[in-house]
Design an enzyme around this catalytic site. Sequence first.
Site, PDB file in Angstrom:
ATOM      1  CG  HIS A   4      -2.083  -0.942   1.096  1.00 17.34           C
ATOM      2  ND1 HIS A   4      -1.956  -2.286   1.380  1.00 17.34           N
ATOM      3  CD2 HIS A   4      -3.370  -0.762   0.677  1.00 17.34           C
ATOM      4  CE1 HIS A   4      -3.123  -2.887   1.156  1.00 17.34           C
ATOM      5  NE2 HIS A   4      -3.990  -1.988   0.731  1.00 17.34           N
ATOM      6  CE  LYS A  27      -3.511  -0.534   4.928  1.00 14.61           C
ATOM      7  NZ  LYS A  27      -4.838  -0.043   5.319  1.00 14.61           N
TER       8      LYS A  27
END
Length: 267
Positions: free
Chosen positions: A155, A159
């Site tokens: 990701h 995040k």
Amino acid sequence: MLKVCVVGAAGRMGRHLVSNISSSEVMTLSGAVDRNDSPFLGQDAGALAGVAPTGVGISADLDFALAHSDAMINFATANVVDSARLAMKYGCSIVIGSTILTAEEQDELKELATNGARIVVAKNMSVGVNLLFKLVGEAAKALGEDYEVEIVEMHHDQKIDAPSGTAVRLAEIVCEGRKWSYANDVKHGRCGVIGKRPKREIGMHSLRGGDVVGDHTVIFAINGERIELTHKAASRDSFARGALRAVEFLADAAPGMYDMQDVLKLK
Ligand code: NAD
């Protein structure tokens, strides 16, 4: 045309929802609600989403929006259960993508569903990811416990949690098939002289960098071969499209609490 109110409409997901509803041939935007101190109040929801103006302004008046809607899609980061209760009062179907729900709040939603609400809740609404869940379950069943499972997710660098909720779900699916437990059998990363890989282990690895929306790979490895099942999300549109599928599903559904496996008829 199904009249759809988006809650959390000024947020990242809200804007993708608005833009997908704008281009839909079966639904129309009936409300675009955000919190009462949002700096975007009064702005046209379409223009804010980067598409043609919709004539629907970002508003904090949830009551008014739901009174003129058939469905609510909620990706807000607060007050999700309260808005579900209000949506039920106005006979709206309810699609919830927010991932902030506590176990108690999920129970409250279940109670609303028992009392007549039509609700879809899913932490990942991507059609592709939900198919991946199904395929991983099938693979785990067909391949058996000799295949060693490793899960890799990547990701963007903003995040703040790891592993992703989707990666956790993937591991849970493998555990369910093998009667293993997530708490005891998932190994988060490896470092140093840790000895040979035990058979009873699911390796979990989180990569972070750039603007990656969400990649997930599940590897089943055994001497002589390996199978890799991968999903890559390049845009938040994948989640928005799933939410719109959920709205269509609920239009003909009996009261109850559903997930994306129900929506996509994968059960
Ligand atoms: P975001 O912070 O960009 O947007 C959230 C929006 O909700 C903001 O505009 C905020 O002002 C609004 N909001 C907060 N409180 C509100 C209230 N009481 N009433 C109305 N609006 C309110 O976040 P995001 O990236 O759009 O993600 C939103 C949520 O969706 C998160 O919980 C995220 O984890 C989840 N999410 C789920 C999926 C899925 O597939 N289910 C996919 C992506 C994100």
